[in-house]
Design a protein around this motif. Structure first.
Motif, short mmCIF file in Angstrom:
data_model
loop_
_atom_site.label_atom_id
_atom_site.label_comp_id
_atom_site.label_asym_id
_atom_site.label_seq_id
_atom_site.Cartn_x
_atom_site.Cartn_y
_atom_site.Cartn_z
N LYS A 84 0.82 -1.22 0.00
CA LYS A 84 0.00 0.00 0.00
C LYS A 84 0.84 1.25 0.00
O LYS A 84 0.40 2.31 -0.33
CB LYS A 84 -0.90 0.04 1.25
N VAL B 13 -4.90 -6.75 -5.19
CA VAL B 13 -5.17 -5.41 -4.67
C VAL B 13 -5.87 -5.52 -3.32
O VAL B 13 -6.79 -6.31 -3.16
CB VAL B 13 -6.10 -4.63 -5.65
N GLU B 16 -8.88 -2.23 0.86
CA GLU B 16 -8.89 -0.82 1.30
C GLU B 16 -8.61 0.14 0.17
O GLU B 16 -8.82 1.34 0.30
CB GLU B 16 -7.83 -0.56 2.39
N ALA B 17 -8.08 -0.37 -0.95
CA ALA B 17 -7.76 0.52 -2.07
C ALA B 17 -8.97 0.77 -2.97
O ALA B 17 -8.86 1.47 -3.96
CB ALA B 17 -6.62 -0.08 -2.89
N CYS B 35 -10.27 0.82 -8.18
CA CYS B 35 -9.26 0.81 -7.14
C CYS B 35 -8.12 1.73 -7.53
O CYS B 35 -7.89 2.01 -8.71
CB CYS B 35 -8.75 -0.60 -6.86
N ARG B 46 -1.19 7.77 -9.11
CA ARG B 46 -2.05 6.61 -8.86
C ARG B 46 -2.71 6.18 -10.16
O ARG B 46 -3.21 7.02 -10.90
CB ARG B 46 -3.17 6.97 -7.88
N ARG B 120 -14.89 6.35 1.13
CA ARG B 120 -14.28 5.81 -0.10
C ARG B 120 -15.20 6.02 -1.30
O ARG B 120 -15.11 5.32 -2.31
CB ARG B 120 -13.91 4.33 0.04
#
Lengths: 107, 155
Positions: A84, B13, B16-17, B35, B46, B120
């Motif tokens: 992460k 992945v 949480e992403a 994500c 990102r 989110r």
């Protein structure tokens, strides 16, 4: 599409909550006043369309430029979840041998 | 969770992403679940990868890394739609468009992606006024975006 003719000062009531007033007419330009709840976004259509077109171009551009554009390295199909912190560790090998733009390389 | 992508193959992945775009983004109304993936070692960059369509992904950057004076005046309707209660619960990303050889980069400052970091949930908003456009050149191209990200990581 509903087409209505309005004169200066006249209003339209749209739904329960939106009111449009023709504030002034000058040549081919109309000034419209919009009263709408805070929850309703009012945006110029051509801007929305321009953004949609740019999003499509952006998505295409990263696909067609993928050989140059560094990909998300260090993400492999494995039982371990992705780092992460943004790939700080170099434990994983890149999936593809792609040129990776580091600060030392020039774009 | 395993995610199928056209650019990176199958990747792993963390949950949480994940982001949820209730109305997608403009031109991609079905974006839905997506994500955020780290870019190869460059903080601040990102990949926004659709979880539902492997071919859809966007390269994004935290705008202040490259445009320190950027002011995203998000209208009230968008703040309400996202349920943002405090400014610190907000994260911004702007979408990048690359040239064919990847050397030229422009950023869409007119329509940032706004994320409610608590829920989110995310939306792309169109800023009012005419201060920003959809293609702001990133001087120095892709390298400078990476540089900015690296500097941010070092701070």
């Amino acid at each position: 599409m509903l087409v209505l003719a309005r004169r200066k000062g006249e209003r339209l009531l749209i739904g329960e909550d939106v009111e449009v007033t023709v504030v002034s007419v000058r040549g081919d330009q109309v000034r419209l006043g919009i009263s709408a709840p805070r929850t309703v976004a009012v945006r110029r259509a051509e801007l929305v369309e321009q953004v949609a077109a740019e999003n499509r171009a952006a998505a295409r551009s990263t696909y067609s430029a993928r050989r140059r554009a560094p990909c998300a390295e260090g993400l492999k199909v494995s039982a371990r979840s992705a780092d992460k912190s943004g790939g700080r560790g170099k434990a994983e090998r890149p999936m593809r041998k792609e040129a990776r733009a580091t600060p030392e390389e020039s774009a | 969770m395993r995610v199928r992508t056209a650019r990176f193959g199958d990747i792993e992945v963390p949950e949480e992403a994940t982001l949820w775009f209730p109305v997608g983004i403009l031109g991609f109304p079905g974006l839905g679940r997506s994500c955020l993936l780290p870019h190869g070692g460059t903080a601040g960059l990102r990949w926004l990868q659709s979880l539902d369509d492997p071919t859809v992904a966007f390269l994004t950057v935290e705008p202040h890394l490259v445009f320190p004076d950027y002011e995203a005046d998000v209208c009230e309707a968008d703040v309400l739609a996202l349920g943002i209660r405090r400014p610190q619960d907000t994260a911004l990303l702007v979408v990048l468009t690359l040239s064919e050889d990847g050397s030229d980069v422009t950023a869409n400052l007119l329509a940032p992606i706004v994320i409610n970091t608590k829920t989110r949930e995310a939306r792309q908003v169109v800023l009012e006024g005419d201060r920003y456009q959809t293609r702001h050149p990133v001087g120095g191209g892709f390298g400078s975006v990476c540089d900015a990200g690296t500097r941010a990581k070092e701070r």
